[in-house]
Each structure stands twice: as structure tokens, then as C-alpha cells.
Design a protein around this motif. Sequence first.
Motif, PDB file in Angstrom:
ATOM      1  N   LEU A  16      -0.729  -1.863  12.602  1.00 15.78           N
ATOM      2  CA  LEU A  16      -1.254  -2.230  12.243  1.00 15.78           C
ATOM      3  C   LEU A  16      -1.806  -3.656  13.982  1.00 15.78           C
ATOM      4  N   LEU A  17      -0.901  -3.539  14.736  1.00 16.64           N
ATOM      5  CA  LEU A  17      -1.189  -4.742  15.805  1.00 16.64           C
ATOM      6  C   LEU A  17      -2.116  -3.270  17.229  1.00 16.64           C
ATOM      7  N   PRO A  18      -3.134  -3.958  17.962  1.00 16.41           N
ATOM      8  CA  PRO A  18      -3.567  -2.790  18.903  1.00 16.41           C
ATOM      9  C   PRO A  18      -2.085  -2.423  20.005  1.00 16.41           C
ATOM     10  N   PRO A  19      -2.392  -1.017  20.446  1.00 14.43           N
ATOM     11  CA  PRO A  19      -3.711  -0.810  20.184  1.00 14.43           C
ATOM     12  C   PRO A  19      -3.897   0.412  19.462  1.00 14.43           C
ATOM     13  N   GLN A  20      -3.133   0.873  18.735  1.00 15.18           N
ATOM     14  CA  GLN A  20      -3.609   1.190  17.191  1.00 15.18           C
ATOM     15  C   GLN A  20      -4.395   0.682  16.084  1.00 15.18           C
ATOM     16  N   ASN A  21      -4.553  -1.089  16.131  1.00 12.85           N
ATOM     17  CA  ASN A  21      -5.276  -0.852  14.705  1.00 12.85           C
ATOM     18  C   ASN A  21      -5.198  -0.121  13.378  1.00 12.85           C
ATOM     19  N   LEU A  22      -4.549   0.256  13.202  1.00 13.33           N
ATOM     20  CA  LEU A  22      -4.356   0.555  12.016  1.00 13.33           C
ATOM     21  C   LEU A  22      -4.971   0.339  10.543  1.00 13.33           C
ATOM     22  N   SER A  23      -5.969  -0.026   9.977  1.00 13.54           N
ATOM     23  CA  SER A  23      -6.065  -0.316   8.478  1.00 13.54           C
ATOM     24  C   SER A  23      -4.863  -0.920   7.941  1.00 13.54           C
ATOM     25  N   PRO A  24      -4.823  -1.549   6.647  1.00 13.70           N
ATOM     26  CA  PRO A  24      -3.678  -1.155   6.365  1.00 13.70           C
ATOM     27  C   PRO A  24      -3.180  -0.723   5.212  1.00 13.70           C
ATOM     28  N   ARG A  25      -5.484  -0.518   4.725  1.00 10.22           N
ATOM     29  CA  ARG A  25      -5.182   1.463   3.813  1.00 10.22           C
ATOM     30  C   ARG A  25      -4.523   2.906   4.778  1.00 10.22           C
ATOM     31  N   ALA A  26      -4.990   2.881   5.718  1.00 11.62           N
ATOM     32  CA  ALA A  26      -4.535   4.098   6.489  1.00 11.62           C
ATOM     33  C   ALA A  26      -3.354   4.272   6.575  1.00 11.62           C
ATOM     34  N   VAL A  27      -1.948   3.111   6.688  1.00 14.04           N
ATOM     35  CA  VAL A  27      -1.045   2.292   7.376  1.00 14.04           C
ATOM     36  C   VAL A  27      -0.259   3.058   5.735  1.00 14.04           C
ATOM     37  N   ALA A  28      -0.488   2.450   4.385  1.00 17.93           N
ATOM     38  CA  ALA A  28      -0.377   2.552   3.980  1.00 17.93           C
ATOM     39  C   ALA A  28       0.042   4.711   3.290  1.00 17.93           C
ATOM     40  N   GLU A  29      -1.613   5.000   3.474  1.00 14.97           N
ATOM     41  CA  GLU A  29      -1.259   5.997   3.584  1.00 14.97           C
ATOM     42  C   GLU A  29      -0.412   7.103   4.001  1.00 14.97           C
ATOM     43  N   GLN A  30       0.156   6.734   5.129  1.00 12.66           N
ATOM     44  CA  GLN A  30       0.518   7.291   6.035  1.00 12.66           C
ATOM     45  C   GLN A  30       2.038   7.561   5.879  1.00 12.66           C
ATOM     46  N   GLU A  31       2.175   6.272   5.135  1.00 13.04           N
ATOM     47  CA  GLU A  31       3.689   5.786   5.253  1.00 13.04           C
ATOM     48  C   GLU A  31       4.377   6.507   4.191  1.00 13.04           C
TER      49      GLU A  31
END
Length: 164
Positions: A16-31
Motif C-alpha cells: 500500500l506504500l510507495p513506490p507501489q501505491n496499490l489500492s486496497p482493492r488491488a492488494v486484496a485481489e492479488q493476495e
Amino acid sequence: MSAYSEERRAAIVAKLLPPQNLSPRAVAEQEGISLPTVYKWRKEARAAGRCLPDADATGSKFWSSKDRFGAVVETAGMNSEEVAEYCRRRGLYPEQLARWRQDCEQAGNLSVQERRREGEELKVQRQRIRQLERELQRKESALAETAALLVLSKKAQAIWGVEA
């Protein structure tokens, strides 16, 4: 309810932190983790003092004022090299931090007279709103009365067969 290891949890919060700055939704889907869990972890990390801006919109201009203040506080005791490193990690420019610092410093500088003036302006605006609401209510009731009279006159014409 499954338990996640602290290492995995830290790795997910790091996304969720920079440099990735992924949205919570994207992280939830990935993980493969539920979205509320990711939001909860982000909230806990923020409560612990970590600077986690909302990544739903990219760019530092979408950081909340709380996150901006947090960045200013984090960099307050740093020298220019450390600030540059911090900015690189967070995807910021040092000029943005300087501007945010200036904004934070000016936020507390409102004089008593300015606060009083703003309070008086707010009072005048509230009075104006109340006046407009009363006027609107009066006009709505007059319109309803006119509509009722019009309906009654049409019914009377229909009953007595009088043409207008």
C-alpha cells in the motif's frame, strides 16, 4: 477466520506504500484476502503512525491533510539528504513537503480577530439560510394553496357544467 503471519501482513501493508501505491482493492485481489481485512490493516498501520495515503487516486495531491501532516512530522528532524530519500520512497518532491510544512505552520496562525470575523460571517450565512428556508416554505404553501383552488374550480365546473 484465518490467521496471517506478521511477515505476510507487513508485506501486504508494504504494497500500500510507495513506490507501489496499490489500492486496497488491488492488494486484496492479488493476495486473495478480503477487502475489509486490507482496510483494517491499513487503518491499524495509520493508527501506529505509519504514513499510508489513499491509493485509490494516484499522486500526492490526493493525500489527506492527516497524511500530509504525518509526512511533515516524519521529516521534521531530517536533514536534506534524508528528506530526499524519504521523498523518493514516498513518491514526493521536496518542494511539496516544504509547501505542506508551510501550510501546517500557517494553520495555527489565525489571529483572534480572524477567527471572530469568520464566526460572524458564519452567523450571517446561517441567518441568510434560515431566511431563505422560511421564504421557500411560504412560497411552497402558497403554491399548494393555488393548486388546491385550481383543482376545486375545475371540479366545480365539471359538477355544474359551467364553461369558463
